[in-house]
Design a protein around this motif. Structure first.
Motif, PDB file in Angstrom:
ATOM      1  N   CYS A   1     117.658 -36.519 -35.746  1.00  0.00           N
ATOM      2  CA  CYS A   1     117.232 -35.485 -36.688  1.00  0.00           C
ATOM      3  C   CYS A   1     118.411 -34.621 -37.115  1.00  0.00           C
ATOM      4  N   ASP A   2     119.225 -34.203 -36.157  1.00  0.00           N
ATOM      5  CA  ASP A   2     120.394 -33.376 -36.476  1.00  0.00           C
ATOM      6  C   ASP A   2     121.388 -34.114 -37.366  1.00  0.00           C
ATOM      7  N   LEU A   3     121.410 -35.438 -37.275  1.00  0.00           N
ATOM      8  CA  LEU A   3     122.302 -36.236 -38.123  1.00  0.00           C
ATOM      9  C   LEU A   3     121.715 -36.486 -39.510  1.00  0.00           C
ATOM     10  N   GLY A   4     120.491 -36.024 -39.723  1.00  0.00           N
ATOM     11  CA  GLY A   4     119.901 -36.116 -41.054  1.00  0.00           C
ATOM     12  C   GLY A   4     118.903 -37.238 -41.260  1.00  0.00           C
ATOM     13  N   TYR A   5     118.547 -37.949 -40.188  1.00  0.00           N
ATOM     14  CA  TYR A   5     117.573 -39.025 -40.328  1.00  0.00           C
ATOM     15  C   TYR A   5     116.148 -38.478 -40.257  1.00  0.00           C
ATOM     16  N   GLU A   6     115.247 -39.125 -40.968  1.00  0.00           N
ATOM     17  CA  GLU A   6     113.829 -38.810 -40.877  1.00  0.00           C
ATOM     18  C   GLU A   6     113.277 -39.600 -39.701  1.00  0.00           C
ATOM     19  N   MET A   7     112.966 -38.903 -38.619  1.00  0.00           N
ATOM     20  CA  MET A   7     112.642 -39.554 -37.358  1.00  0.00           C
ATOM     21  C   MET A   7     111.133 -39.685 -37.154  1.00  0.00           C
ATOM     22  N   THR A   8     110.733 -40.834 -36.621  1.00  0.00           N
ATOM     23  CA  THR A   8     109.352 -41.077 -36.211  1.00  0.00           C
ATOM     24  C   THR A   8     109.365 -41.424 -34.730  1.00  0.00           C
ATOM     25  N   PHE A   9     108.571 -40.696 -33.962  1.00  0.00           N
ATOM     26  CA  PHE A   9     108.502 -40.876 -32.507  1.00  0.00           C
ATOM     27  C   PHE A   9     107.172 -41.551 -32.196  1.00  0.00           C
ATOM     28  N   VAL A  10     107.240 -42.815 -31.740  1.00  0.00           N
ATOM     29  CA  VAL A  10     106.018 -43.595 -31.495  1.00  0.00           C
ATOM     30  C   VAL A  10     105.663 -43.459 -30.013  1.00  0.00           C
ATOM     31  N   THR A  11     104.886 -42.444 -29.706  1.00  0.00           N
ATOM     32  CA  THR A  11     104.684 -42.054 -28.312  1.00  0.00           C
ATOM     33  C   THR A  11     104.090 -43.146 -27.447  1.00  0.00           C
ATOM     34  N   ASP A  12     103.072 -43.859 -27.941  1.00  0.00           N
ATOM     35  CA  ASP A  12     102.426 -44.841 -27.075  1.00  0.00           C
ATOM     36  C   ASP A  12     103.212 -46.144 -26.968  1.00  0.00           C
ATOM     37  N   ALA A  13     104.416 -46.154 -27.525  1.00  0.00           N
ATOM     38  CA  ALA A  13     105.369 -47.237 -27.280  1.00  0.00           C
ATOM     39  C   ALA A  13     106.575 -46.677 -26.524  1.00  0.00           C
ATOM     40  N   THR A  14     106.305 -45.622 -25.739  1.00  0.00           N
ATOM     41  CA  THR A  14     107.318 -45.088 -24.824  1.00  0.00           C
ATOM     42  C   THR A  14     106.734 -45.089 -23.419  1.00  0.00           C
ATOM     43  N   VAL A  15     107.609 -44.933 -22.451  1.00  0.00           N
ATOM     44  CA  VAL A  15     107.194 -44.897 -21.046  1.00  0.00           C
ATOM     45  C   VAL A  15     107.814 -43.684 -20.379  1.00  0.00           C
ATOM     46  N   THR A  16     106.997 -42.993 -19.595  1.00  0.00           N
ATOM     47  CA  THR A  16     107.516 -41.979 -18.699  1.00  0.00           C
ATOM     48  C   THR A  16     106.875 -42.171 -17.337  1.00  0.00           C
ATOM     49  N   PHE A  17     107.282 -41.338 -16.391  1.00  0.00           N
ATOM     50  CA  PHE A  17     106.796 -41.433 -15.024  1.00  0.00           C
ATOM     51  C   PHE A  17     106.548 -40.012 -14.510  1.00  0.00           C
ATOM     52  N   PRO A  18     105.789 -39.846 -13.427  1.00  0.00           N
ATOM     53  CA  PRO A  18     105.626 -38.516 -12.844  1.00  0.00           C
ATOM     54  C   PRO A  18     106.992 -37.902 -12.531  1.00  0.00           C
ATOM     55  N   ILE A  19     107.149 -36.623 -12.881  1.00  0.00           N
ATOM     56  CA  ILE A  19     108.462 -35.980 -12.755  1.00  0.00           C
ATOM     57  C   ILE A  19     108.420 -34.889 -11.690  1.00  0.00           C
ATOM     58  N   PRO A  20     109.276 -35.003 -10.670  1.00  0.00           N
ATOM     59  CA  PRO A  20     109.257 -34.002  -9.595  1.00  0.00           C
ATOM     60  C   PRO A  20     109.801 -32.658 -10.051  1.00  0.00           C
ATOM     61  N   HIS A  21     109.382 -31.624  -9.345  1.00  0.00           N
ATOM     62  CA  HIS A  21     109.898 -30.277  -9.580  1.00  0.00           C
ATOM     63  C   HIS A  21     111.390 -30.233  -9.252  1.00  0.00           C
ATOM     64  N   ARG A  22     112.104 -29.361  -9.916  1.00  0.00           N
ATOM     65  CA  ARG A  22     113.563 -29.302  -9.729  1.00  0.00           C
ATOM     66  C   ARG A  22     113.969 -28.949  -8.302  1.00  0.00           C
ATOM     67  N   ASP A  23     113.089 -28.291  -7.540  1.00  0.00           N
ATOM     68  CA  ASP A  23     113.432 -27.890  -6.168  1.00  0.00           C
ATOM     69  C   ASP A  23     113.098 -28.952  -5.124  1.00  0.00           C
ATOM     70  N   VAL A  24     112.521 -30.068  -5.557  1.00  0.00           N
ATOM     71  CA  VAL A  24     112.194 -31.133  -4.604  1.00  0.00           C
ATOM     72  C   VAL A  24     113.495 -31.783  -4.131  1.00  0.00           C
ATOM     73  N   PRO A  25     113.655 -31.999  -2.838  1.00  0.00           N
ATOM     74  CA  PRO A  25     114.890 -32.617  -2.321  1.00  0.00           C
ATOM     75  C   PRO A  25     115.144 -33.984  -2.952  1.00  0.00           C
ATOM     76  N   ALA A  26     116.398 -34.295  -3.135  1.00  0.00           N
ATOM     77  CA  ALA A  26     116.774 -35.559  -3.778  1.00  0.00           C
ATOM     78  C   ALA A  26     116.290 -36.769  -2.988  1.00  0.00           C
ATOM     79  N   ASP A  27     116.119 -36.606  -1.671  1.00  0.00           N
ATOM     80  CA  ASP A  27     115.701 -37.727  -0.843  1.00  0.00           C
ATOM     81  C   ASP A  27     114.189 -37.761  -0.608  1.00  0.00           C
ATOM     82  N   ALA A  28     113.440 -36.986  -1.391  1.00  0.00           N
ATOM     83  CA  ALA A  28     111.982 -36.983  -1.241  1.00  0.00           C
ATOM     84  C   ALA A  28     111.424 -38.374  -1.536  1.00  0.00           C
ATOM     85  N   SER A  29     110.429 -38.757  -0.784  1.00  0.00           N
ATOM     86  CA  SER A  29     109.825 -40.067  -0.992  1.00  0.00           C
ATOM     87  C   SER A  29     108.919 -40.041  -2.210  1.00  0.00           C
TER      88      SER A  29
END
Length: 200
Positions: free
Chosen positions: A127-155
């Motif tokens: 967008c900042d480069l001037g392109y007209e962007m389309t974000f196709v959400t249901d063709a993306t993948v995410t995962f549960p995201i831990p809180h920033r204070d969770v230890p790096a070695d949390a299971s």
């Protein structure tokens, strides 16, 4: 000359090697991406494939491990470039902008992994480069995201049990809220593919 492009970001085996893949927001990511790719090809749009690499790290994104490749079921055809990036967005460490400029492209649709990370970041930069962007959400993948204070070695079990962990649904909603009307138009696979006449 093409006016639009589809950029497929990081739909690679690296992610499938992680235990959290079992909790992916879109289990049919290959099918969804292929629907978009088929529609783009019928329109005569440029399809660009992007992979993420972290050479020398020994991790799942180190090409030496053999996972920096498209997930089975996805395959470029002749004339579709495959770029390898080392940054979160698909522009900074590749020649993506040059490819789009030479092709006369001003409209860019994005899909891939992860929703709020490489796909969103590519959308913002595009967008900042001037392109007209389309974000196709249901063709993306995410995962549960831990809180920033969770230890790096949390299971994985600890992360999933933590009430502060953001669910897939929460992360997708936040991403759409942040992008819509500012950086991109939010669309679904059905909306994108239904816009293409079947015989084209």
């Amino acid at each position: 000359m093409n006016r639009a492009a589809l950029v497929v970001i990081d739909v690679q085996e690296s992610f499938r090697q992680r235990p959290i893949w079992a909790y992916a927001s879109q289990p049919d990511i290959v099918g969804q991406v292929n629907r978009l790719v088929d529609a783009a090809r019928r329109r005569g749009d440029l399809v660009v494939w992007v992979l993420h690499a972290e050479a020398g790290t020994g991790g799942l994104f180190d090409p030496a491990r053999g996972h920096v490749r498209l997930i089975e079921g996805l395959a470029p055809v002749e004339g579709e470039p495959t770029l390898v990036k080392t940054s979160h967005n698909a522009f900074t460490t590749t020649n993506l902008q040059q490819l789009l400029t030479l092709a006369g492209i001003r409209e860019v649709a994005v899909c891939g992994i992860r929703t709020e990370q490489c796909v969103e970041t590519t959308t913002r930069v595009g967008c900042d480069l001037g392109y007209e962007m389309t974000f196709v959400t249901d063709a993306t993948v995410t995962f549960p995201i831990p809180h920033r204070d969770v230890p790096a070695d949390a299971s994985l079990e600890e992360i999933l049990a933590d009430p502060r962990t953001l669910s897939n649904e929460e992360m997708i909603a936040r991403t759409e809220y942040a992008l819509s009307g500012r950086f991109a138009t939010i669309r679904t696979v059905a909306e994108v593919t239904n816009a293409v006449p079947a015989g084209v």
